[in-house]
Design a protein around this motif. Structure first.
Motif, PDB file in Angstrom:
ATOM      1  N   HIS A   1       9.346   3.249 -10.489  1.00  0.00           N
ATOM      2  CA  HIS A   1       8.452   2.178 -10.056  1.00  0.00           C
ATOM      3  C   HIS A   1       9.185   0.850  -9.878  1.00  0.00           C
ATOM      4  O   HIS A   1       8.879   0.079  -8.962  1.00  0.00           O
ATOM      5  CB  HIS A   1       7.299   2.034 -11.054  1.00  0.00           C
ATOM      6  CG  HIS A   1       6.348   3.185 -11.016  1.00  0.00           C
ATOM      7  ND1 HIS A   1       5.154   3.197 -11.707  1.00  0.00           N
ATOM      8  CD2 HIS A   1       6.406   4.374 -10.362  1.00  0.00           C
ATOM      9  CE1 HIS A   1       4.528   4.356 -11.486  1.00  0.00           C
ATOM     10  NE2 HIS A   1       5.267   5.072 -10.682  1.00  0.00           N
TER      11      HIS A   1
ATOM     12  N   LYS B   1       4.163   5.381  -5.769  1.00  0.00           N
ATOM     13  CA  LYS B   1       4.173   5.346  -7.227  1.00  0.00           C
ATOM     14  C   LYS B   1       3.306   6.446  -7.818  1.00  0.00           C
ATOM     15  O   LYS B   1       3.583   6.962  -8.909  1.00  0.00           O
ATOM     16  CB  LYS B   1       3.680   3.975  -7.729  1.00  0.00           C
ATOM     17  CG  LYS B   1       4.674   2.850  -7.549  1.00  0.00           C
ATOM     18  CD  LYS B   1       4.090   1.553  -8.082  1.00  0.00           C
ATOM     19  CE  LYS B   1       5.049   0.396  -7.917  1.00  0.00           C
ATOM     20  NZ  LYS B   1       4.490  -0.879  -8.427  1.00  0.00           N
ATOM     21  N   GLU B   2       2.238   6.807  -7.111  1.00  0.00           N
ATOM     22  CA  GLU B   2       1.366   7.872  -7.590  1.00  0.00           C
ATOM     23  C   GLU B   2       2.040   9.236  -7.515  1.00  0.00           C
ATOM     24  O   GLU B   2       1.646  10.170  -8.218  1.00  0.00           O
ATOM     25  CB  GLU B   2       0.073   7.892  -6.770  1.00  0.00           C
ATOM     26  CG  GLU B   2      -0.786   6.640  -6.946  1.00  0.00           C
ATOM     27  CD  GLU B   2      -2.013   6.647  -6.040  1.00  0.00           C
ATOM     28  OE1 GLU B   2      -2.129   7.600  -5.234  1.00  0.00           O
ATOM     29  OE2 GLU B   2      -2.833   5.727  -6.144  1.00  0.00           O
TER      30      GLU B   2
ATOM     31  N   ASP C   1       9.284  -1.426  -6.485  1.00  0.00           N
ATOM     32  CA  ASP C   1       8.896  -2.842  -6.447  1.00  0.00           C
ATOM     33  C   ASP C   1      10.023  -3.707  -5.880  1.00  0.00           C
ATOM     34  O   ASP C   1       9.768  -4.650  -5.117  1.00  0.00           O
ATOM     35  CB  ASP C   1       8.533  -3.318  -7.858  1.00  0.00           C
ATOM     36  CG  ASP C   1       7.216  -2.735  -8.350  1.00  0.00           C
ATOM     37  OD1 ASP C   1       6.404  -2.316  -7.503  1.00  0.00           O
ATOM     38  OD2 ASP C   1       7.010  -2.682  -9.570  1.00  0.00           O
TER      39      ASP C   1
ATOM     40  N   GLU D   1       0.839  -1.204   0.000  1.00  0.00           N
ATOM     41  CA  GLU D   1       0.000   0.000   0.000  1.00  0.00           C
ATOM     42  C   GLU D   1       0.875   1.256   0.000  1.00  0.00           C
ATOM     43  O   GLU D   1       0.591   2.216  -0.735  1.00  0.00           O
ATOM     44  CB  GLU D   1      -0.909  -0.007   1.234  1.00  0.00           C
ATOM     45  CG  GLU D   1      -1.856   1.182   1.286  1.00  0.00           C
ATOM     46  CD  GLU D   1      -2.752   1.164   2.509  1.00  0.00           C
ATOM     47  OE1 GLU D   1      -3.459   2.149   2.735  1.00  0.00           O
ATOM     48  OE2 GLU D   1      -2.728   0.153   3.232  1.00  0.00           O
TER      49      GLU D   1
ATOM     50  N   ASN E   1       2.359   1.623  -3.476  1.00  0.00           N
ATOM     51  CA  ASN E   1       1.389   2.111  -4.467  1.00  0.00           C
ATOM     52  C   ASN E   1       1.151   3.611  -4.316  1.00  0.00           C
ATOM     53  O   ASN E   1       1.012   4.335  -5.320  1.00  0.00           O
ATOM     54  CB  ASN E   1       0.072   1.355  -4.328  1.00  0.00           C
ATOM     55  CG  ASN E   1       0.184  -0.084  -4.808  1.00  0.00           C
ATOM     56  OD1 ASN E   1       1.056  -0.414  -5.618  1.00  0.00           O
ATOM     57  ND2 ASN E   1      -0.682  -0.953  -4.325  1.00  0.00           N
ATOM     58  N   ARG E   2       1.098   4.086  -3.074  1.00  0.00           N
ATOM     59  CA  ARG E   2       0.926   5.528  -2.858  1.00  0.00           C
ATOM     60  C   ARG E   2       2.142   6.298  -3.362  1.00  0.00           C
ATOM     61  O   ARG E   2       2.007   7.382  -3.937  1.00  0.00           O
ATOM     62  CB  ARG E   2       0.704   5.815  -1.369  1.00  0.00           C
ATOM     63  CG  ARG E   2      -0.645   5.370  -0.836  1.00  0.00           C
ATOM     64  CD  ARG E   2      -0.989   6.121   0.450  1.00  0.00           C
ATOM     65  NE  ARG E   2      -0.005   5.891   1.501  1.00  0.00           N
ATOM     66  CZ  ARG E   2      -0.114   4.949   2.428  1.00  0.00           C
ATOM     67  NH1 ARG E   2      -1.164   4.134   2.428  1.00  0.00           N
ATOM     68  NH2 ARG E   2       0.808   4.804   3.350  1.00  0.00           N
TER      69      ARG E   2
END
Length: 312
Positions: A46, A38-39, A50, A32, A35-36
């Motif tokens: 990215h 990456k935004e 990962d 989570e 993902n935040r």
């Protein structure tokens, strides 16, 4: 092992899957966070994000498994009773627990690395450094233009209301800022803000020009006694490959001249630029077989000044 650790330290039974569920919860949290992040950042980061998540998941599993193994070594005094309690073993267990906890803190530190990925400065080593710098320059230039327009509007109208360069929210924020006692100048954006931003624009432009020049140079490698130097344009590295491991004294000289050992490519390397070429020329044992300075082998004459001493 989690069940065994529970039995050694508590009278209550172990609920099947408890440890796995806790592990999954932590990994989901890391995903989570990733993902935040990456935004917020450019997609080029990215892959690194990962990779950090994968590292976190692997190291967390190892740390948790080790914790259960440590907890299962010696029962608590509550379970074993005080008679003939193995005090020495318990002390060793507590030391191991302390080390395991420190490792857990280090693993949790990976979450901070995920949060910080792509948020720092732009490294010249990055393959997309020029693109990133150009994007940053565009933002700085837009900010400079906006500040000038806002100051001009205020100078003409003596108010920020209706300023086309700002949104309603931005206008209210600037009004609050101008009302503060530390806001000394009678204009929305202080002179130092524009001068500092202008200086940063000039710095970024100069850096872009420098990196573009390096990309166009077409650095050349060479052979030396016992190995070869490779100008790896794709990785932006000057790489030194030796047929045999250099002796300790030579390895020290390489480090002193900015080269670092990279196990992933089995080479000593540093960022590929004119300074790297000059540094290589100061190291006698990697001189070209022709005896020339590595700088003389490069296709462009425009180079940064540098000393030409030989390190022996």
């Amino acid at each position: 092992m989690a069940r065994r650790a529970k039995e050694m330290n508590s009278f209550s039974g172990y609920h099947e899957g408890t440890a796995t569920a806790e592990y999954q919860r932590c990994v989901d949290q890391a995903v989570e966070i990733a993902n935040r992040q990456k935004e917020k950042v450019d997609p080029i980061y990215h892959g690194k994000i990962d990779a950090l998540v994968d590292t976190y998941a692997r190291k967390l599993a190892d740390n948790m498994n080790q914790r259960f193994e440590i907890d299962a070594r010696v029962p608590s005094v509550m379970i074993a009773g005080p008679a003939n309690f193995p005090t020495g073993k318990k002390e060793k267990q507590n030391i191991a627990r302390g080390k395991n906890m420190e490792e857990w803190r280090q693993v949790q530190g990976l979450l901070d690395k995920i949060k910080g990925t792509g948020m720092g400065g732009i490294s010249a080593d990055h393959p997309h450094a020029v693109m990133q710098l150009e994007q940053k320059l565009k933002g700085l230039e837009q900010s400079q233009q906006t500040m000038k327009e806002v100051n001009a509007y205020y100078r003409k109208h003596k108010t920020l209301d209706g300023c086309p360069a700002l949104s309603a929210v931005e206008i209210e924020k600037l009004k609050v800022s101008m009302a503060q006692p530390w806001h000394l100048e009678d204009k929305p954006f202080a002179s130092y803000a524009l001068s500092n931003n202008s200086a940063e624009i000039r710095r970024i432009r100069s850096r872009i020009a420098e990196l573009k020049e390096y990309a166009e140079v077409g650095f050349q490698g060479w052979d030396f006694a016992g190995g070869k130097a490779v100008a790896n344009q794709e990785m932006n590295r000057l790489q030194l490959f030796f047929e045999e491991k250099p002796p300790a004294q030579e390895r020290q000289i390489l480090r002193q001249n900015g080269f670092k050992w990279a196990p992933s490519v089995s080479a000593w390397q540093r960022q590929l630029n004119h300074q790297a070429i000059s540094a290589a020329g100061r190291i006698d044992f990697i001189r070209p077989l022709s005896g020339e300075h590595p700088r003389d082998l490069q296709p462009k004459a425009k180079q940064s000044p540098g000393r030409d001493e030989t390190v022996r």
